[in-house]
Design a protein around this motif. Structure first.
Motif, mmCIF file in Angstrom:
data_model
loop_
_atom_site.group_PDB
_atom_site.id
_atom_site.type_symbol
_atom_site.label_atom_id
_atom_site.label_comp_id
_atom_site.label_asym_id
_atom_site.label_seq_id
_atom_site.Cartn_x
_atom_site.Cartn_y
_atom_site.Cartn_z
ATOM 1 N N TYR A 9 29.410 41.447 34.118
ATOM 2 C CA TYR A 9 30.250 42.038 35.158
ATOM 3 C C TYR A 9 29.568 42.094 36.520
ATOM 4 O O TYR A 9 30.064 42.745 37.438
ATOM 5 C CB TYR A 9 30.699 43.446 34.742
ATOM 6 C CG TYR A 9 31.518 43.452 33.468
ATOM 7 C CD1 TYR A 9 32.528 42.516 33.255
ATOM 8 C CD2 TYR A 9 31.285 44.386 32.464
ATOM 9 C CE1 TYR A 9 33.272 42.508 32.093
ATOM 10 C CE2 TYR A 9 32.024 44.390 31.290
ATOM 11 C CZ TYR A 9 33.021 43.447 31.117
ATOM 12 O OH TYR A 9 33.757 43.449 29.951
ATOM 13 N N LYS A 10 28.434 41.397 36.671
ATOM 14 C CA LYS A 10 27.780 41.327 37.969
ATOM 15 C C LYS A 10 28.462 40.270 38.836
ATOM 16 O O LYS A 10 29.107 39.342 38.334
ATOM 17 C CB LYS A 10 26.286 41.005 37.809
ATOM 18 C CG LYS A 10 25.465 42.176 37.274
ATOM 19 C CD LYS A 10 24.003 41.813 37.107
ATOM 20 C CE LYS A 10 23.308 41.650 38.443
ATOM 21 N NZ LYS A 10 23.181 42.939 39.164
ATOM 22 N N ILE B 4 39.624 44.911 32.289
ATOM 23 C CA ILE B 4 39.232 43.905 33.270
ATOM 24 C C ILE B 4 39.916 42.567 33.004
ATOM 25 O O ILE B 4 40.469 41.937 33.902
ATOM 26 C CB ILE B 4 37.697 43.731 33.286
ATOM 27 C CG1 ILE B 4 37.041 44.961 33.921
ATOM 28 C CG2 ILE B 4 37.308 42.468 34.059
ATOM 29 C CD1 ILE B 4 35.534 44.925 33.916
ATOM 30 N N HIS B 5 39.887 42.134 31.758
ATOM 31 C CA HIS B 5 40.387 40.793 31.439
ATOM 32 C C HIS B 5 41.905 40.723 31.357
ATOM 33 O O HIS B 5 42.496 39.707 31.723
ATOM 34 C CB HIS B 5 39.791 40.313 30.113
ATOM 35 C CG HIS B 5 38.348 39.939 30.224
ATOM 36 N ND1 HIS B 5 37.930 38.641 30.411
ATOM 37 C CD2 HIS B 5 37.222 40.684 30.183
ATOM 38 C CE1 HIS B 5 36.611 38.604 30.473
ATOM 39 N NE2 HIS B 5 36.161 39.837 30.334
ATOM 40 N N TYR B 6 42.538 41.786 30.850
ATOM 41 C CA TYR B 6 43.961 41.707 30.569
ATOM 42 C C TYR B 6 44.807 42.629 31.439
ATOM 43 O O TYR B 6 46.030 42.620 31.341
ATOM 44 C CB TYR B 6 44.223 42.054 29.095
ATOM 45 C CG TYR B 6 43.481 41.157 28.136
ATOM 46 C CD1 TYR B 6 43.689 39.788 28.137
ATOM 47 C CD2 TYR B 6 42.567 41.686 27.228
ATOM 48 C CE1 TYR B 6 43.006 38.959 27.266
ATOM 49 C CE2 TYR B 6 41.880 40.856 26.353
ATOM 50 C CZ TYR B 6 42.101 39.505 26.373
ATOM 51 O OH TYR B 6 41.424 38.678 25.511
ATOM 52 N N ALA C 75 45.423 46.949 39.865
ATOM 53 C CA ALA C 75 44.709 48.017 40.573
ATOM 54 C C ALA C 75 44.573 49.258 39.701
ATOM 55 O O ALA C 75 43.508 49.901 39.672
ATOM 56 C CB ALA C 75 45.441 48.356 41.874
ATOM 57 N N SER C 76 45.630 49.599 38.979
ATOM 58 C CA SER C 76 45.574 50.765 38.097
ATOM 59 C C SER C 76 44.516 50.579 37.019
ATOM 60 O O SER C 76 43.726 51.486 36.733
ATOM 61 C CB SER C 76 46.951 50.999 37.462
ATOM 62 O OG SER C 76 46.906 52.046 36.521
ATOM 63 N N CYS C 77 44.473 49.395 36.414
ATOM 64 C CA CYS C 77 43.495 49.134 35.352
ATOM 65 C C CYS C 77 42.073 49.120 35.902
ATOM 66 O O CYS C 77 41.144 49.627 35.263
ATOM 67 C CB CYS C 77 43.815 47.810 34.666
ATOM 68 S SG CYS C 77 45.248 47.890 33.578
ATOM 69 N N LEU C 78 41.880 48.552 37.077
ATOM 70 C CA LEU C 78 40.540 48.483 37.654
ATOM 71 C C LEU C 78 40.028 49.869 38.029
ATOM 72 O O LEU C 78 38.839 50.160 37.888
ATOM 73 C CB LEU C 78 40.555 47.559 38.873
ATOM 74 C CG LEU C 78 40.792 46.081 38.552
ATOM 75 C CD1 LEU C 78 41.104 45.295 39.817
ATOM 76 C CD2 LEU C 78 39.593 45.481 37.823
ATOM 77 N N ASN C 79 40.921 50.734 38.508
ATOM 78 C CA ASN C 79 40.519 52.121 38.753
ATOM 79 C C ASN C 79 40.146 52.817 37.456
ATOM 80 O O ASN C 79 39.230 53.643 37.423
ATOM 81 C CB ASN C 79 41.649 52.868 39.463
ATOM 82 C CG ASN C 79 41.622 52.668 40.969
ATOM 83 O OD1 ASN C 79 40.627 52.950 41.634
ATOM 84 N ND2 ASN C 79 42.724 52.162 41.518
ATOM 85 N N ASN C 80 40.841 52.475 36.373
ATOM 86 C CA ASN C 80 40.491 53.014 35.057
ATOM 87 C C ASN C 80 39.122 52.546 34.602
ATOM 88 O O ASN C 80 38.376 53.283 33.960
ATOM 89 C CB ASN C 80 41.540 52.604 34.023
ATOM 90 C CG ASN C 80 42.584 53.674 33.810
ATOM 91 O OD1 ASN C 80 42.269 54.801 33.458
ATOM 92 N ND2 ASN C 80 43.831 53.320 34.033
#
Length: 338
Positions: free
Chosen positions: A141-142, A71-73, A89-94
């Motif tokens: 994370y809310k 999320i952060h990096y 986008a790839s990291c957020l899907n992860n």
């Protein structure tokens, strides 16, 4: 030897060595750390499937670290200095693979989809973000109030745009004699009104006494014509800028987060120790990172603004309050920081 061939203990040693290297060089290897945590999670899940339940707490701990880094990096995997929407986008899907009810990940994915005019995907992501937000236990994370409002506006606009496109496509059909005529101009007007609101409230503008919203144009105007004797910190859509009168430097992500914390949360009475950022970093590494940042400011002609003192038997740092400041960052990027 690949990460898959290494034991958990070897992966832990790699993580520690990587942190030491980062402290010495001043450059973070986000991609390698994420890969290490992913492999640790895979091995721990395998152990648990083999009825080794004593690893369950360790697995949750490693997953939390992995999600934090994604999320952060995630937007800075290629470079410390510029965002990359595709990698984000790839990291957020992860994130949703390891923390499927996380609300901030689908919210950001919805924003990226909307930005790319992928409105059907944006609808799904914003719906998921709002649903996840109702019950998610981790406050960090809310969605905050502005993000909840934005999610509803983005969701509404996405649905209106999909409906409008469907109607435009329907008009191309050969026989429309029995199809009732639709008037979509009020819907288009609603889209424009919502988008104007989102643009006017796209960024937070924070100073010593207030936190308001503003447009990207307002932020750019401030940077182009900086107020006298005022520090500006601008998290824009590509990089992080720090400005003082005629002086401007580009900061790494870690440096941007560091100075934002010093400005907003530190004081001589309550300086920031390494625990203010992460419990994983050694005191010596923390000192090196801050000193490297202070040296960078000095090299670019910035006045001394970060002081140090001993606090709780550690070296700690704080903003000395010498100048007023303004911090600008996207509403959609905010995460509640400890």
């Amino acid at each position: 030897m690949s990460l898959r061939d290494k034991t958990l203990e070897e992966l832990e040693e790699m993580e520690a060595e990587l942190s030491d290297q980062e402290a010495e060089s001043g450059f973070a290897n986000y991609s390698m750390k994420i890969d290490i945590y992913k492999e640790m999670v895979r091995k721990l899940e395998l152990l648990i499937r083999q009825r080794n339940k004593e690893y369950e707490d360790i697995l949750e701990y490693v997953k939390r670290k992995l999600v934090f880094y994604l999320i952060h990096y995630g937007t800075y995997l290629k470079t410390e200095y510029q965002k990359d929407d595709h990698l984000a986008a790839s990291c957020l899907n992860n994130v949703l693979r390891y923390d499927r009810t996380n609300p901030i990940a689908p919210y950001r994915l919805g924003f990226l989809s909307y930005k790319n005019r992928e409105y059907a995907e944006a609808i799904q992501f914003f719906q998921k973000a709002l649903e996840n937000d109702k019950y998610y236990p981790n406050h960090n994370y809310k969605l905050n109030g502005q993000q909840q409002l934005n999610a509803h506006l983005y969701l509404t606009n996405s649905a209106l745009r999909v409906a409008n496109q469907a109607y435009e496509n329907m008009k191309q059909l050969p026989d429309l004699s029995d199809v009732p005529k639709q008037e979509f101009s009020p819907l288009i007007e609603n889209i424009l009104i919502n988008e104007q609101y989102l643009q006017r409230h796209a960024f937070y503008l924070v100073d010593e006494t207030s936190k308001t919203t503003c447009s990207k144009a307002d932020c750019e105007n401030l940077v182009d014509r900086p107020p006298l004797d005022t520090l500006l910190l601008y998290f824009n859509d590509r990089d992080i800028l720090m400005v003082f009168e005629e002086k401007m430097i580009t900061l790494s992500y870690n440096q941007g987060i560091m100075i934002r914390h010093f400005l907003l949360k530190s004081s001589e009475e309550r300086p920031a120790t390494r625990a203010s950022f992460t419990s994983d970093i050694e005191e010596n590494s923390y000192v090196q990172n801050v000193n490297r940042f202070r040296n960078k400011l000095r090299e670019y002609g910035f006045p001394p603004i970060i002081q140090n003192k001993r606090y709780n038997n550690e070296t700690a740092y704080y903003y000395n309050g010498a100048y007023p400041y303004k911090i600008m960052y996207r509403v959609d990027d905010e995460i509640e920081y400890a």
